[in-house]
Motif scaffolding. Structure first.
Motif, mmCIF file in Angstrom:
data_model
loop_
_atom_site.group_PDB
_atom_site.id
_atom_site.type_symbol
_atom_site.label_atom_id
_atom_site.label_comp_id
_atom_site.label_asym_id
_atom_site.label_seq_id
_atom_site.Cartn_x
_atom_site.Cartn_y
_atom_site.Cartn_z
ATOM 1 N N HIS A 82 0.965 -1.271 0.116
ATOM 2 C CA HIS A 82 0.163 -0.074 0.103
ATOM 3 C C HIS A 82 1.040 1.157 -0.056
ATOM 4 O O HIS A 82 2.114 1.249 0.364
ATOM 5 C CB HIS A 82 -0.822 0.005 1.326
ATOM 6 C CG HIS A 82 -1.647 -1.320 1.370
ATOM 7 N ND1 HIS A 82 -2.618 -1.796 0.722
ATOM 8 C CD2 HIS A 82 -1.469 -2.243 2.239
ATOM 9 C CE1 HIS A 82 -3.074 -3.171 1.116
ATOM 10 N NE2 HIS A 82 -2.342 -3.125 2.308
ATOM 11 N N THR A 83 0.288 2.448 -0.418
ATOM 12 C CA THR A 83 1.086 3.766 -0.520
ATOM 13 C C THR A 83 0.703 4.547 0.578
ATOM 14 O O THR A 83 -0.471 4.831 0.719
ATOM 15 C CB THR A 83 0.523 4.307 -1.899
ATOM 16 O OG1 THR A 83 1.193 3.568 -2.936
ATOM 17 C CG2 THR A 83 1.240 5.885 -2.156
ATOM 18 N N LEU A 84 1.795 5.294 0.990
ATOM 19 C CA LEU A 84 1.471 6.310 2.187
ATOM 20 C C LEU A 84 1.499 7.657 1.320
ATOM 21 O O LEU A 84 2.133 8.188 1.072
ATOM 22 C CB LEU A 84 2.759 6.072 3.336
ATOM 23 C CG LEU A 84 2.699 7.243 4.396
ATOM 24 C CD1 LEU A 84 1.551 7.026 5.307
ATOM 25 C CD2 LEU A 84 4.177 7.308 5.039
ATOM 26 N N ASP A 85 0.210 8.059 1.272
ATOM 27 C CA ASP A 85 -0.014 9.300 0.662
ATOM 28 C C ASP A 85 0.419 10.610 1.419
ATOM 29 O O ASP A 85 1.004 11.424 0.907
ATOM 30 C CB ASP A 85 -1.552 9.316 0.162
ATOM 31 C CG ASP A 85 -1.926 8.567 -0.716
ATOM 32 O OD1 ASP A 85 -1.155 8.118 -1.711
ATOM 33 O OD2 ASP A 85 -3.134 8.036 -0.434
ATOM 34 N N ALA A 86 0.057 10.599 2.661
ATOM 35 C CA ALA A 86 0.147 11.687 3.488
ATOM 36 C C ALA A 86 -0.030 11.410 4.908
ATOM 37 O O ALA A 86 -0.373 10.488 5.434
ATOM 38 C CB ALA A 86 -0.837 12.929 3.363
ATOM 39 N N VAL A 87 0.845 12.441 5.803
ATOM 40 C CA VAL A 87 0.691 12.106 7.362
ATOM 41 C C VAL A 87 0.623 13.794 7.699
ATOM 42 O O VAL A 87 1.296 14.504 7.229
ATOM 43 C CB VAL A 87 2.021 11.599 7.812
ATOM 44 C CG1 VAL A 87 1.816 11.404 9.422
ATOM 45 C CG2 VAL A 87 2.400 10.132 7.215
ATOM 46 N N VAL A 106 -2.792 8.699 5.603
ATOM 47 C CA VAL A 106 -3.688 8.568 4.633
ATOM 48 C C VAL A 106 -2.858 7.709 3.670
ATOM 49 O O VAL A 106 -1.961 7.741 3.191
ATOM 50 C CB VAL A 106 -3.871 10.009 3.747
ATOM 51 C CG1 VAL A 106 -5.018 9.670 2.776
ATOM 52 C CG2 VAL A 106 -4.394 11.022 4.851
ATOM 53 N N PHE A 107 -3.571 6.655 2.995
ATOM 54 C CA PHE A 107 -3.005 5.550 2.455
ATOM 55 C C PHE A 107 -3.817 5.287 1.152
ATOM 56 O O PHE A 107 -5.304 5.375 1.071
ATOM 57 C CB PHE A 107 -3.016 4.215 3.111
ATOM 58 C CG PHE A 107 -1.817 4.305 4.249
ATOM 59 C CD1 PHE A 107 -0.725 3.791 4.102
ATOM 60 C CD2 PHE A 107 -2.374 4.587 5.535
ATOM 61 C CE1 PHE A 107 0.398 3.858 5.139
ATOM 62 C CE2 PHE A 107 -1.452 4.515 6.737
ATOM 63 C CZ PHE A 107 -0.158 4.197 6.457
ATOM 64 N N THR A 108 -3.392 4.776 0.266
ATOM 65 C CA THR A 108 -4.081 4.302 -1.058
ATOM 66 C C THR A 108 -3.721 2.642 -0.916
ATOM 67 O O THR A 108 -2.409 2.341 -0.911
ATOM 68 C CB THR A 108 -3.590 4.801 -2.218
ATOM 69 O OG1 THR A 108 -3.803 6.179 -2.362
ATOM 70 C CG2 THR A 108 -4.180 4.033 -3.484
ATOM 71 N N ALA A 109 -4.858 1.989 -0.848
ATOM 72 C CA ALA A 109 -5.041 0.502 -0.856
ATOM 73 C C ALA A 109 -4.225 -0.065 -2.182
ATOM 74 O O ALA A 109 -5.103 0.259 -3.307
ATOM 75 C CB ALA A 109 -6.157 -0.028 -0.437
ATOM 76 N N PRO A 134 6.787 10.680 -3.572
ATOM 77 C CA PRO A 134 6.940 11.242 -2.205
ATOM 78 C C PRO A 134 5.495 11.137 -1.681
ATOM 79 O O PRO A 134 4.494 11.239 -1.996
ATOM 80 C CB PRO A 134 7.210 12.921 -2.679
ATOM 81 C CG PRO A 134 6.729 12.812 -4.098
ATOM 82 C CD PRO A 134 6.664 11.589 -4.688
ATOM 83 N N THR A 135 5.831 11.386 -0.160
ATOM 84 C CA THR A 135 4.548 11.635 0.835
ATOM 85 C C THR A 135 4.355 12.863 1.104
ATOM 86 O O THR A 135 5.594 13.711 1.129
ATOM 87 C CB THR A 135 4.843 10.548 2.061
ATOM 88 O OG1 THR A 135 4.762 9.252 1.582
ATOM 89 C CG2 THR A 135 3.680 10.622 2.942
ATOM 90 N N TYR A 136 3.281 13.499 1.140
ATOM 91 C CA TYR A 136 2.756 14.881 1.585
ATOM 92 C C TYR A 136 2.783 14.924 3.012
ATOM 93 O O TYR A 136 2.270 13.946 3.846
ATOM 94 C CB TYR A 136 1.610 15.296 0.928
ATOM 95 C CG TYR A 136 1.265 16.647 1.408
ATOM 96 C CD1 TYR A 136 1.497 17.726 0.401
ATOM 97 C CD2 TYR A 136 0.400 16.841 2.662
ATOM 98 C CE1 TYR A 136 1.551 18.912 0.824
ATOM 99 C CE2 TYR A 136 0.185 18.310 2.869
ATOM 100 C CZ TYR A 136 0.537 19.259 1.986
ATOM 101 O OH TYR A 136 0.340 20.526 2.435
ATOM 102 N N ALA A 182 5.375 19.747 3.924
ATOM 103 C CA ALA A 182 6.761 19.313 3.251
ATOM 104 C C ALA A 182 6.460 18.082 2.469
ATOM 105 O O ALA A 182 5.463 17.589 2.517
ATOM 106 C CB ALA A 182 7.762 18.847 4.092
ATOM 107 N N LYS A 183 7.381 17.836 1.525
ATOM 108 C CA LYS A 183 7.160 16.498 0.575
ATOM 109 C C LYS A 183 8.685 15.764 0.933
ATOM 110 O O LYS A 183 9.538 16.226 0.746
ATOM 111 C CB LYS A 183 6.993 16.782 -0.738
ATOM 112 C CG LYS A 183 5.405 17.012 -1.140
ATOM 113 C CD LYS A 183 5.461 17.109 -2.677
ATOM 114 C CE LYS A 183 3.526 17.557 -2.969
ATOM 115 N NZ LYS A 183 3.827 17.751 -4.540
#
Length: 234
Positions: A82-87, A106-109, A134-136, A182-183
């Motif tokens: 899964h992808t870590l989109d944001a924290v 926030v993740f994308t499954a 990158p993660t936001y 930040a990213k």
């Protein structure tokens, strides 16, 4: 609504039949069993979502920054699939009067966060995630809420609506702003919090800010000195 454990395979099958694509989760905090830690709840929920589904979880900041072997392994297992989109780093007193510092992930499954590689550690092959996007990170510490005697922590001055609009706009646009966002390309061995990556705009710091922090520090020292004096000698 299901009455049972979210880790129950029978309930898994029933949920999968519904083909969910959104999950909001506030898992139990401070579970000593790694099989039921906050990250375990996140991984379990992500595996129940349809591909490209979205998961939003609010968890203790320790889930994002602790570098124990178990936490690193749990974060790696999540990023493999899964992808870590944001924290987003949340206000320190969000759960006032409980003093738990939290963040929102926030993740994308169903989409790996990056490519999987291996390296040698103590003559053993160890897996590692190499991120491909990158993660936001958002520094959402000041939400305009204030503490009151009767209502606790509340939006007394009506400031939150404008702050919320700014936060959501910046996230949707992917804006990186000094002191606010930040990213960064992060893996399981990196800290998942904005404080580790954002730049600080020192032009906004005034002498009064410095004086206020010194007063807070002195007050902290005085209060703790009194507490120490009250303790019985051992």
């Amino acid at each position: 609504m299901f009455n049972g454990s979210c880790f129950d395979p029978v309930i898994h099958a029933q949920i999968k039949e519904l083909k969910p694509n959104v999950c909001l989760i506030n898992p139990p905090y401070s579970q000593k069993d790694n099989n039921e830690s906050e990250l375990s709840f996140i991984f379990n929920a992500l595996n129940l979502l349809e591909q490209n589904g979205k998961l939003v979880a609010i968890v203790p900041i320790s889930s994002a920054i602790e570098m124990s072997n178990s936490k690193i392994e749990q974060r790696r297992n999540i990023l493999k699939h899964h992808t870590l989109d944001a924290v987003f780093s949340m206000p320190d007193e969000l759960f006032y009067p409980v003093g738990t510092n939290t963040c929102i992930m926030v993740f994308t499954a169903g989409k790996p966060h990056g490519t999987l590689s291996t390296y040698k550690q103590n003559n053993k092959d160890v897996e590692a995630i190499k991120p491909t996007k990158p993660t936001y990170f958002g520094y959402w510490k000041d939400d305009g809420f204030v503490k009151t005697k009767t209502l606790g922590r509340c939006d007394k001055n009506g400031a939150f609506a404008a702050i919320q609009n700014d936060w959501i706009r910046d996230y949707k646009l992917g804006s990186t702003i000094n002191g606010k966002s930040a990213k960064a390309f992060v893996s399981e061995r990196d800290e998942w919090c904005c404080e580790a990556y954002m730049s600080v705009d020192y032009n906004n710091i005034t002498s009064s800010d410095f004086e206020n922090e010194i007063r807070k520090y002195l007050a902290f020292q005085i209060i703790n000195s009194k507490l120490l004096l009250k303790k019985e000698p051992t």
